[in-house]
Design an enzyme around this catalytic site. Structure first.
Site, PDB file in Angstrom:
ATOM      1  N   ASN A 199       0.853  -1.175   0.000  1.00  0.00           N
ATOM      2  CA  ASN A 199       0.000   0.000   0.000  1.00  0.00           C
ATOM      3  C   ASN A 199       0.895   1.234   0.000  1.00  0.00           C
ATOM      4  OD1 ASN A 199       0.727   0.556   2.764  1.00  0.00           O
ATOM      5  ND2 ASN A 199      -0.900  -0.800   3.476  1.00  0.00           N
ATOM      6  N   ASN A 255      -4.706  -8.737   9.048  1.00  0.00           N
ATOM      7  CA  ASN A 255      -3.535  -8.324   8.287  1.00  0.00           C
ATOM      8  C   ASN A 255      -3.082  -6.932   8.691  1.00  0.00           C
ATOM      9  OD1 ASN A 255      -4.668  -6.157   6.265  1.00  0.00           O
ATOM     10  ND2 ASN A 255      -6.179  -7.804   6.344  1.00  0.00           N
ATOM     11  N   LYS A 260      -0.592  -2.228  32.638  1.00  0.00           N
ATOM     12  CA  LYS A 260      -0.826  -0.805  32.888  1.00  0.00           C
ATOM     13  C   LYS A 260      -1.701  -0.204  31.794  1.00  0.00           C
ATOM     14  CE  LYS A 260       2.432   1.873  34.313  1.00  0.00           C
ATOM     15  NZ  LYS A 260       3.704   2.636  34.381  1.00  0.00           N
ATOM     16  N   MET A 279      -9.675   0.942  -3.568  1.00  0.00           N
ATOM     17  CA  MET A 279      -8.337   0.879  -4.149  1.00  0.00           C
ATOM     18  C   MET A 279      -7.382   1.751  -3.350  1.00  0.00           C
ATOM     19  SD  MET A 279      -8.918   3.320  -7.503  1.00  0.00           S
ATOM     20  CE  MET A 279      -7.183   3.724  -7.741  1.00  0.00           C
ATOM     21  N   LYS A 280      -6.087   1.430  -3.459  1.00  0.00           N
ATOM     22  CA  LYS A 280      -5.040   2.192  -2.797  1.00  0.00           C
ATOM     23  C   LYS A 280      -4.635   3.393  -3.639  1.00  0.00           C
ATOM     24  CE  LYS A 280      -4.832  -0.868   0.483  1.00  0.00           C
ATOM     25  NZ  LYS A 280      -5.363  -0.563   1.830  1.00  0.00           N
ATOM     26  N   ASN A 329      -3.756   4.811   3.648  1.00  0.00           N
ATOM     27  CA  ASN A 329      -3.000   4.105   4.687  1.00  0.00           C
ATOM     28  C   ASN A 329      -2.108   5.032   5.507  1.00  0.00           C
ATOM     29  OD1 ASN A 329      -3.275   1.688   2.383  1.00  0.00           O
ATOM     30  ND2 ASN A 329      -3.619   1.056   4.504  1.00  0.00           N
ATOM     31  N   GLU A 357     -10.125   7.336   2.701  1.00  0.00           N
ATOM     32  CA  GLU A 357      -9.747   6.586   3.900  1.00  0.00           C
ATOM     33  C   GLU A 357      -8.340   6.884   4.382  1.00  0.00           C
ATOM     34  OE1 GLU A 357      -9.093   1.869   5.089  1.00  0.00           O
ATOM     35  OE2 GLU A 357     -10.710   2.431   3.717  1.00  0.00           O
ATOM     36  N   GLU A 375      -8.826   2.090  11.708  1.00  0.00           N
ATOM     37  CA  GLU A 375      -8.337   0.713  11.733  1.00  0.00           C
ATOM     38  C   GLU A 375      -7.058   0.560  12.532  1.00  0.00           C
ATOM     39  OE1 GLU A 375      -5.729  -0.412   7.961  1.00  0.00           O
ATOM     40  OE2 GLU A 375      -7.614   0.482   7.327  1.00  0.00           O
ATOM     41  N   ASP A 411     -11.071  -2.342  14.138  1.00  0.00           N
ATOM     42  CA  ASP A 411     -11.015  -3.771  13.847  1.00  0.00           C
ATOM     43  C   ASP A 411     -11.009  -4.535  15.166  1.00  0.00           C
ATOM     44  OD1 ASP A 411     -10.297  -6.394  13.214  1.00  0.00           O
ATOM     45  OD2 ASP A 411      -8.888  -5.799  11.663  1.00  0.00           O
ATOM     46  N   TYR A 463     -11.682  -9.174   1.462  1.00  0.00           N
ATOM     47  CA  TYR A 463     -10.483  -9.290   0.637  1.00  0.00           C
ATOM     48  C   TYR A 463     -10.622 -10.495  -0.285  1.00  0.00           C
ATOM     49  CZ  TYR A 463      -8.215  -6.073   3.929  1.00  0.00           C
ATOM     50  OH  TYR A 463      -7.897  -4.994   4.700  1.00  0.00           O
TER      51      TYR A 463
END
Length: 392
Positions: free
Chosen positions: A19, A52, A98, A180-181, A220, A244, A270, A297, A348
């Protein structure tokens, strides 16, 4: 009620894909099998793994969390009604930890939490989605979950034509929305990278009939504010499903600035691994509960026990569970989406095998998927994943 055995392993999920931030050439996942006996003659095994993007955690599992879970006795493991007390087991695993530090620790606990919920549902003879609906939603479960196909990764030699062909395959599988990336052109000025990405986006939009609501893009976390704003200005006319993680996931103030300038939906979360981190995002990230998407997630963020706390916090801050579309593309999150009424789930279709994707005989129809009526999470009905898990 007792833990009869716990076994763990490490499975490679390496791939040549990348990515905008990392490649997956060395990626691994932890897998666990937790066998529980209920004292009434029932013995079940629950399975878990991590999503992942985060590596396997054999050291943390072996040194801290598995020994604590193995030490749990009847008073911890059995709820008042005789069911498996996953919340009690979770609290035992987190004893002497902790506050703060929600990195890899949350991944290790999430792996075991998944296995415990799988076992809990099997002991009751129910699918996990049904157990969750009965306990937390008055018995109401969604008939199906909306799912989208995540892909569009960078790959050596992959051009725009190959990207479009990939998206065609997803549409052929029954998905109506794809992701898509973007932002991954290495060593390229923002202007040049944006030009390249716009060509990629426009090609996929042409395949989708120009409907931007059927396409999401994912950075990402690579951009700073300048790049995020430049891309946002160019993306806004497309009215994409969402933009995103354009920024570092913990840079809440900069997220708030971007949200002031980018009107269409944003998506992030995420890489936030606790209810408290999620609450900071809601308080300080400028996100808008009428349009933005939250991608926490459960497999990476201490499991479902913590995810339930996150959902409670979101509702207290005016957010609907329908704004939650978990990252990870796995059956655990899919069960949670159906049982707790979330907005959908990632999928995916072609990457992160065998963990990505759902039960073998549950097709995607017009972008939605129905859950099989199988006890537990249903890993046994996903042939390629079960081939890995059964060896534990």
């Amino acid at each position: 009620m007792r833990i009869a055995s716990i076994r763990q392993g490490v499975v490679p999920i390496s791939s040549a894909i990348a990515n905008a931030y990392i490649d997956f050439s060395k990626m691994t996942a932890s897998v666990v099998a937790v066998t529980v006996e209920d004292g009434a003659g029932r013995r079940v095994t629950g399975y878990g793994f991590n999503s992942n993007g985060r590596y396997a955690q054999p050291g943390l599992l072996a040194e801290r969390f598995i020994p604590r879970l193995e030490a749990c006795d009847e008073t911890v493991l059995a709820a008042a009604d005789g069911t498996l007390n996953v919340h009690g087991a979770w609290a035992a695993m987190m004893r002497n930890e902790k506050p703060g530090g929600h990195g890899d620790r949350s991944v290790a606990v999430g792996v075991l939490d998944m296995a415990l919920w799988d076992a809990a549902a099997k002991l009751e003879g129910k699918p996990l989605w049904r157990l969750l609906a009965d306990r937390y939603r008055g018995g109401e479960a969604d008939e199906a979950a909306w799912v989208y196909a995540a892909g569009g990764y960078y790959y050596p030699g992959k051009d725009v034509e190959a990207l479009v062909e990939e998206m065609k395959r997803y549409l052929g599988l029954g998905y109506t929305t794809v992701k898509m990336k973007i932002g991954g052109a290495p060593g390229t000025a923002i202007r040049d990278a944006l030009k390249e990405d716009l060509a990629r986006i426009e090609a996929v939009l042409k395949l989708l009939g120009g409907d931007g609501s059927r396409l999401a893009v994912d950075v990402n976390g690579r951009f700073g504010l300048h790049a995020a704003l430049a891309y946002g200005a160019a993306l806004a006319p497309f009215n994409l499903r969402w933009y995103e993680e354009p920024l570092d996931p913990l840079d809440f103030a900069t997220h708030a600035t971007l949200a002031e300038h980018y009107a269409p939906p944003l998506a992030t979360g995420e890489n936030l691994f606790s209810m408290l981190d999620a609450r900071n995002l809601i308080r300080h990230g400028g996100l808008r509960p009428d349009r933005d998407i939250l991608q926490f997630d459960p497999a990476l963020s201490y499991g479902l026990v913590e995810y339930l706390r996150t959902l409670e916090m979101l509702q207290a801050h005016g957010w609907s569970p329908r704004r939650c579309v978990p990252h990870g593309g796995h059956q655990f999150a899919l069960n949670i989406a159906v049982g707790l009424g979330l907005g959908g789930n990632e999928s995916y279709p072609e990457v992160f095998a065998p963990f990505g994707g759902f039960a073998t005989d549950t097709p995607v129809v017009e972008g939605r998927i129905r859950m099989p009526d199988l006890p537990g999470i249903g890993f046994e009905a996903k042939n390629d994943l079960w081939a890995v898990l059964k060896d534990l």
